[in-house]
Design a protein around this motif. Sequence first.
Motif, short mmCIF file in Angstrom:
data_model
loop_
_atom_site.label_atom_id
_atom_site.label_comp_id
_atom_site.label_asym_id
_atom_site.label_seq_id
_atom_site.Cartn_x
_atom_site.Cartn_y
_atom_site.Cartn_z
N ASN A 33 0.85 -1.20 0.00
CA ASN A 33 0.00 0.00 0.00
C ASN A 33 0.88 1.23 0.00
O ASN A 33 1.74 1.37 0.86
CB ASN A 33 -0.87 0.03 1.26
CG ASN A 33 -2.15 -0.73 1.05
OD1 ASN A 33 -2.50 -1.07 -0.07
ND2 ASN A 33 -2.86 -0.98 2.14
N THR A 41 3.68 10.48 3.79
CA THR A 41 2.64 11.14 4.58
C THR A 41 1.49 10.23 5.01
O THR A 41 0.79 10.54 5.97
CB THR A 41 2.05 12.34 3.81
OG1 THR A 41 1.64 11.87 2.52
CG2 THR A 41 3.06 13.45 3.64
N CYS A 42 1.28 9.11 4.32
CA CYS A 42 0.07 8.33 4.61
C CYS A 42 0.31 7.22 5.65
O CYS A 42 -0.61 6.81 6.35
CB CYS A 42 -0.50 7.71 3.34
SG CYS A 42 0.52 6.38 2.67
N GLY A 43 1.52 6.73 5.75
CA GLY A 43 1.84 5.69 6.71
C GLY A 43 1.32 4.31 6.32
O GLY A 43 1.45 3.36 7.08
N LYS A 44 0.74 4.18 5.11
CA LYS A 44 0.15 2.89 4.72
C LYS A 44 1.19 1.87 4.26
O LYS A 44 0.87 0.69 4.14
CB LYS A 44 -0.86 3.12 3.58
CG LYS A 44 -2.11 3.87 4.01
CD LYS A 44 -3.17 2.93 4.50
CE LYS A 44 -4.42 3.67 4.92
NZ LYS A 44 -5.47 2.81 5.38
FE1 FES Z 1 2.65 6.84 1.99
FE2 FES Z 1 4.91 5.51 2.35
S1 FES Z 1 3.57 5.45 0.67
S2 FES Z 1 3.93 6.87 3.69
#
Ligand code: FES
Length: 628
Positions: A33, A41-44
Motif C-alpha cells: 500500500n 505522509t500516509c503511513g500505509k
Molecule cells: Fe505513503 Fe509511504 S507510501 S507513507
Amino acid sequence: MPKVTFLPPGIEVEIVAGEDILTAAAAGDIHINASCGGDGTCGKCKVHTKGAKLQSRPTARLSEAELAQGYVLACQTPVYDDLTVEIPQEVELLSKGQTRIKTLTAGIDEWNRQLSELSADPPVVKAYLELPEPSLNDSVSDLTRITREVRRQLDVADVLIDLETTKQVPEVVRAGDWRITVTLYREAQHVRITKVEPGDTTGSHYALAVDIGTTTCSAQIIDLNSQKILAEASAYNAQVSYGEDVISRMVYAKKPEGQKVLQRKVVQTIDGLVKELNEKTGIDPAEIDVAVMSGNTVMTHLILGVGTDQIREAPYVSVFRFAPSVTSAELGFKQLFDVPIIFHPCVASYLGGDITSGIVAADVIKHEGLVLYIDIGTNGEIVLGNNEWLIGCSCSAGPAFEGAGVKDGIRSIDGAIERISIEPDTLETVFTTIGGKLPLGICGSGLIDLVAELFTAGVLDKRGKFHKDLETIRVRAGEYGWEYVVVWEQVAGVDRDIVITEVDVDNLMRAKAAVYAGITTLADSVGVALADLSEIMIAGSFGNYIKVEEAIAIGLLPDLPPDRFKFVGNCSLLGSAKAALSREILDRSAAVTRGLSYMELSADNTFMDKYMSALFLPHTDKSLFPSV
Ligand code: FES
C-alpha cells in the motif's frame, strides 16, 4: 547489490544500494500500500523488516514501539544491505487477488439493449475484397490492387497503410487466392488499413471497451457484428501500488523511472483483462480490431506515457485534451494485435474522458430537464446541464470514499465492511462484509453508513466529535485520539480492534463537504436551485453501493426526494462500448469537450465559504437538509 526478500510471497529482488523498499517492491511486482505515492505522509506502506540495520527517514507515522519492533515505512527506508521484508496480512490478501471486484453483469441486458439501438457505424470496419488476379494487362502493384477496391467499396479518397502491414500483403493475397479481408480504421480524413487476412473473416469482428479507473480498470469485449457485449472483466489498476489517488500517482511519476513504471502497470492490468475475456469467451485477442478507452485526464496521460507535472501544479494545465493517434503496440500491449486505440477526449486537467464518455452514454445531453451528473471517487467530478448547456467542475475529495486515508479504511475487497448500522439503545454495531468474510476494515460505502449512523445515534455531534459521556465502552481514547470501536479484535480478521477515529470522521467530512460545496457552487454559478434538478445521476462503481438516505444524512448529496436519484453505473465504460460501435458517439464526446464550460473551483471565491459551511453534519444550515 543488496538483496531484498519479500515474505510472503518469498520473492527476492536485487536493487541499487540506497534505493528504498517501495522501489524494490515495484521491481518485484509486489504490492505494498502506498496511498500517498511514496511521499511519506500516509503511513500505509508500513512493513516489518528483519536483517540489516536500517536508517529510515524520520516519520510521525510510526510509534516508538513500532520502530523498536522493526516496523518501517517502505517509502522512507533506503536499503544498503540484504534484508527481509514481511508484508502485513491485509496487503497480502490484496496482492494475492483474494478480492471481489464488483462487475456490472446485472446491467448487461440493459446495456445491450442500448447498444442494439445504435445505428452501426463503427470507427473500425472490415471489408471483404475479391481482387482481380494480376495479368500482363493489369500489372499494378498488390497494394494498388487493394486500395483501388477499398476506394470503390468505401467511397474514400485516401487509403493509408503502415510498413508492417504492407510486409504481410504479398503472402496474404496469394494465400487467399486474391480473396482477402482488410480491417480499416476510418479516421477523419482517410482510412488506414490495419490488418490484412486471407479469405472472408468479416464474421469475426470485435472491439475492446475499457474504463481506466484510478482504482479499478474494467473491460468488455463487444461483438461489432451483433452489437452485443459478450463478456466483461475488472481488476484493480496495478498502479494502485504506487499511490491511491491521482495526486499520489503524479508524485510517484516524478521518481526516476516512475512514469515508465506507471505506464507499464496500467497496460499490464488491461492486458490481464484481455486474457480473462479470452478465457471467458474463447475469442482470440488477435480478433479484436480496435480498443476504445476512457479515463480521467491523469490516467489518460499516464497510459500514454505523457508527463503529468503541469497537471499537479497551478494553473493545472494538461498536455492535451484529444489524445494523439496511437496503437496498442506503441503502448506495449502484449495481448492485443497492433490495433488502433481511441480515447474519449478530456475537458480539463481534472475533468477527463471518463466524464465525457459518461455524459454521452447517459444521454445527459438529450435531457430537457436539469440533470446533475456526479462521479464520486478520489475526485468528485460534477456536471450540471441539459440538452442546451453543460457546466462542470472537479473537487478533490481525497481518498476517504475509496477507504484510504482512514485508519482502518480499505478498498472494496473481501472482508471490507460495506454496510453497518448502530443500535440506538445499546450503541452496538450490526454489519455485513463483502464476501461474508471476517472484517478486515471499512470501505467507502461502509464509512458513509458508519458516520451517518453514529450521527443519528447521537455518538457523534454535528462537528464530527464523539460525545465522551456515553454509556458504552466503544467510545474511548485511543492511540490516535478519540475513537469508536466498530469491531472488537476477537471477531475481526485482523489482530487489532477495527476503529473509526475522530481524524477519520474529519477526513470523511472534508470529502463530503468538498463534493457538496462543488455541487452548490456549480448550481449557484448558473442561478439554479437544487430543488429544480429533475434528475441526479450517480455514476461510477462507488455510486452503486452507497445508500442515498445515508449520503443525504451526512450532507454529501442534496436533500431531494429519493426518486430523483438514479444510479447509472459505470457510464464511462458504457460510453466506450458505444463509441466502439458508433462514430457519432465519439463526435458527441468531442462536442461535450468543446462545449462544456469548466469551472475551476479554486478560482471561485464562494467555494471556500461553501466548503466551510458544509464541514458539519449534515451542514451548518440545517434548513438545507429538512429530512435529516
Ligand atoms: Fe505513503 Fe509511504 S507510501 S507513507
